[in-house]
Write a protein that holds these residues in place. Structure first.
Motif, PDB file in Angstrom:
ATOM      1  N   THR A   1       0.868  -1.176   0.000  1.00 41.42           N
ATOM      2  CA  THR A   1       0.000   0.000   0.000  1.00 41.42           C
ATOM      3  C   THR A   1       0.898   1.216   0.000  1.00 41.42           C
ATOM      4  O   THR A   1       1.637   1.453   0.957  1.00 41.42           O
ATOM      5  CB  THR A   1      -0.918   0.016   1.227  1.00 41.42           C
ATOM      6  OG1 THR A   1      -1.685  -1.190   1.265  1.00 41.42           O
ATOM      7  CG2 THR A   1      -1.852   1.213   1.189  1.00 41.42           C
ATOM      8  N   ALA A   2       0.860   1.978  -1.069  1.00 42.82           N
ATOM      9  CA  ALA A   2       1.782   3.102  -1.240  1.00 42.82           C
ATOM     10  C   ALA A   2       1.048   4.426  -1.068  1.00 42.82           C
ATOM     11  O   ALA A   2      -0.163   4.537  -1.334  1.00 42.82           O
ATOM     12  CB  ALA A   2       2.424   3.039  -2.617  1.00 42.82           C
ATOM     13  N   ASN A   3       1.799   5.414  -0.635  1.00 45.21           N
ATOM     14  CA  ASN A   3       1.278   6.775  -0.520  1.00 45.21           C
ATOM     15  C   ASN A   3       1.729   7.541  -1.755  1.00 45.21           C
ATOM     16  O   ASN A   3       2.898   7.910  -1.871  1.00 45.21           O
ATOM     17  CB  ASN A   3       1.811   7.431   0.753  1.00 45.21           C
ATOM     18  CG  ASN A   3       1.208   8.803   0.977  1.00 45.21           C
ATOM     19  OD1 ASN A   3       0.611   9.387   0.087  1.00 45.21           O
ATOM     20  ND2 ASN A   3       1.376   9.331   2.177  1.00 45.21           N
TER      21      ASN A   3
ATOM     22  N   ASP B   1       0.833  10.872  -4.039  1.00 48.55           N
ATOM     23  CA  ASP B   1       0.071  12.134  -4.080  1.00 48.55           C
ATOM     24  C   ASP B   1      -0.952  12.191  -2.954  1.00 48.55           C
ATOM     25  O   ASP B   1      -2.116  12.580  -3.142  1.00 48.55           O
ATOM     26  CB  ASP B   1      -0.623  12.301  -5.430  1.00 48.55           C
ATOM     27  CG  ASP B   1       0.369  12.423  -6.575  1.00 48.55           C
ATOM     28  OD1 ASP B   1       1.485  12.904  -6.325  1.00 48.55           O
ATOM     29  OD2 ASP B   1       0.025  12.028  -7.700  1.00 48.55           O
ATOM     30  N   ASN B   2      -0.511  11.743  -1.758  1.00 50.97           N
ATOM     31  CA  ASN B   2      -1.346  11.753  -0.548  1.00 50.97           C
ATOM     32  C   ASN B   2      -2.574  10.856  -0.674  1.00 50.97           C
ATOM     33  O   ASN B   2      -3.571  11.059   0.023  1.00 50.97           O
ATOM     34  CB  ASN B   2      -1.786  13.183  -0.212  1.00 50.97           C
ATOM     35  CG  ASN B   2      -0.608  14.061   0.171  1.00 50.97           C
ATOM     36  OD1 ASN B   2       0.297  13.609   0.883  1.00 50.97           O
ATOM     37  ND2 ASN B   2      -0.620  15.296  -0.291  1.00 50.97           N
ATOM     38  N   LYS B   3      -2.474   9.867  -1.560  1.00 41.77           N
ATOM     39  CA  LYS B   3      -3.547   8.889  -1.697  1.00 41.77           C
ATOM     40  C   LYS B   3      -3.003   7.499  -1.402  1.00 41.77           C
ATOM     41  O   LYS B   3      -1.865   7.178  -1.733  1.00 41.77           O
ATOM     42  CB  LYS B   3      -4.138   8.921  -3.105  1.00 41.77           C
ATOM     43  CG  LYS B   3      -4.829  10.231  -3.468  1.00 41.77           C
ATOM     44  CD  LYS B   3      -5.368  10.175  -4.884  1.00 41.77           C
ATOM     45  CE  LYS B   3      -6.046  11.486  -5.272  1.00 41.77           C
ATOM     46  NZ  LYS B   3      -6.544  11.445  -6.674  1.00 41.77           N
ATOM     47  N   SER B   4      -3.839   6.660  -0.783  1.00 45.02           N
ATOM     48  CA  SER B   4      -3.461   5.282  -0.492  1.00 45.02           C
ATOM     49  C   SER B   4      -3.764   4.420  -1.722  1.00 45.02           C
ATOM     50  O   SER B   4      -4.925   4.279  -2.111  1.00 45.02           O
ATOM     51  CB  SER B   4      -4.244   4.773   0.721  1.00 45.02           C
ATOM     52  OG  SER B   4      -3.981   3.420   0.967  1.00 45.02           O
TER      53      SER B   4
ATOM     54  N   GLN C   1       6.836   5.265  -0.974  1.00 42.80           N
ATOM     55  CA  GLN C   1       6.557   5.482   0.438  1.00 42.80           C
ATOM     56  C   GLN C   1       5.449   4.509   0.830  1.00 42.80           C
ATOM     57  O   GLN C   1       4.306   4.624   0.365  1.00 42.80           O
ATOM     58  CB  GLN C   1       6.110   6.926   0.691  1.00 42.80           C
ATOM     59  CG  GLN C   1       5.836   7.215   2.164  1.00 42.80           C
ATOM     60  CD  GLN C   1       5.343   8.637   2.386  1.00 42.80           C
ATOM     61  OE1 GLN C   1       5.309   9.443   1.459  1.00 42.80           O
ATOM     62  NE2 GLN C   1       4.958   8.946   3.611  1.00 42.80           N
TER      63      GLN C   1
ATOM     64  N   PHE D   1       3.523   1.904   3.978  1.00 39.58           N
ATOM     65  CA  PHE D   1       3.188   1.858   5.384  1.00 39.58           C
ATOM     66  C   PHE D   1       3.903   0.688   6.052  1.00 39.58           C
ATOM     67  O   PHE D   1       4.085  -0.378   5.466  1.00 39.58           O
ATOM     68  CB  PHE D   1       1.673   1.708   5.561  1.00 39.58           C
ATOM     69  CG  PHE D   1       0.903   2.855   4.993  1.00 39.58           C
ATOM     70  CD1 PHE D   1       0.806   4.057   5.675  1.00 39.58           C
ATOM     71  CD2 PHE D   1       0.278   2.737   3.760  1.00 39.58           C
ATOM     72  CE1 PHE D   1       0.092   5.117   5.141  1.00 39.58           C
ATOM     73  CE2 PHE D   1      -0.435   3.783   3.213  1.00 39.58           C
ATOM     74  CZ  PHE D   1      -0.528   4.985   3.911  1.00 39.58           C
TER      75      PHE D   1
END
Length: 345
Positions: free
Chosen positions: A184-186, A188-191, A205, A207
């Protein structure tokens, strides 16, 4: 091989590969001009390598030439114009499966006479005191055309190799892709849920990523294999060391029993796997510790090359992976050099 011969073979390969794309592939491909392309693109490369040894068997020189000779793209949605990350790797999986099946059906064997001709054109060393070991093969890469430096970096994957088999009568298809991992990547501030190769996980990036790390050594290749008293395995390891040494100056192979010092074996294995760039795992004799090391390397996202002696039946969880099955030390060295050259280009 001189430049004119290289260009001659390149053109013959390009012409025949286009014929294969048009006549034998299930996917509709089109040749493209890379300067005006967009989306996901496949690149066919021609490799020519020569390594020179003196009479003592010491490497004294090496030369590698690799050039893209053909750019092509699937028509329709597989052109991936939106540069979707998951779709990029899904398409690569499908394209590898297609060429692997073509290889099994011997639909790629029209390349055999061309590569054989290329082998005949390989340069001869003028000094009789020097032995030259050369190889000629093809690789297929997948890239994207994008203004984003990040996307160009992570959406860039070696797919497969095409090389003559030991008997020079068939094209062998080898896999360059690493196993996929769900993260699960971040972005553009989206999961975002992604299924990507192990070796690029650290580019995102994510979790709950572990901070337990050891500085990586780009020149280190860790070898995991049985220590069982088997002379043929020792021959195999010597072939691995020769193959690694011949690829690039400074590359080094390491097996835990060769490391000097006072340490706990398991701790040193874990440290070496964390530190290495590539793992070579020989599954011959199917030792539990070797499978453990393989699993640990997978979890860390290491590039992994699997080997096994012909006749071995690896465990079900790796049996469908692209394993180099070798008859003897000579065939192992040849196949391993091809795989390493494509991974490290």
């Amino acid at each position: 091989m001189n430049p004119l011969d290289y260009k001659y073979i390149s053109n013959k390969v390009k012409e025949e590969f286009l014929h294969i794309l048009n006549e034998d592939c299930y996917t509709n491909f089109k040749k493209i001009d890379i300067s005006s392309a967009n989306g996901q693109v496949f690149v066919l490369n021609l490799f020519y390598t020569s390594t020179y040894y003196n009479k003592a068997g010491e490497e004294i020189d090496d030369n590698t030439v690799v050039r893209p000779i053909l750019y092509f793209q699937p028509e329709g949605i597989w052109g991936n114009q939106k540069l979707d990350i998951n779709e990029f790797f899904n398409i690569n999986d499908e394209i590898f499966d297609e060429f692997y099946k073509l290889g099994k059906m011997k639909k790629l064997n029209s390349l055999v006479p061309i590569l054989k001709e290329g082998n005949r054109l390989k340069e001869s060393r003028f000094d009789e005191r020097v032995e030259v070991v050369s190889s000629l093969f093809l690789s297929l890469d997948s890239v994207v055309i994008s203004d984003s430096q990040f996307l160009r970096k992570v959406l860039n994957e070696g797919i497969t190799t095409f090389e003559l088999n030991e008997d020079l009568d068939n094209i062998e298809v080898g896999c360059l892709m690493n196993e996929r991992k769900f993260i699960t990547a971040n972005i553009d501030n989206k999961s975002i849920e992604l299924k990507i190769p192990f070796d690029i996980v650290d580019k995102f990036q994510i979790f709950h990523q572990s901070n337990d790390s050891i500085g990586a050594d780009e020149k280190l290749i860790f070898v995991a294999m049985s220590f069982q008293n088997d002379p043929s395995l020792e021959d195999a390891y010597e072939s691995i060391k020769r193959a690694v040494k011949s690829i690039r100056k400074g590359l080094k192979s390491e097996r835990v029993d060769e490391i000097e010092g006072d340490f706990t074996i398991n701790d040193k294995i874990i440290e070496s796997i964390k530190k290495c760039n590539i793992m070579i795992v020989d599954l011959t004799h199917q030792r539990p510790n070797v499978y453990y090391e393989l699993g640990y390397g997978r979890a860390l996202g290491k590039k992994i090359i699997l080997l096994a002696r012909e006749g071995e039946k690896p465990h079900f969880d790796v049996s469908n992976q692209n394993i180099i099955f070798y008859k003897n030390a000579t065939s192992l060295e040849k196949s391993l050099k091809t795989r390493l050259q494509a991974l490290l280009k």
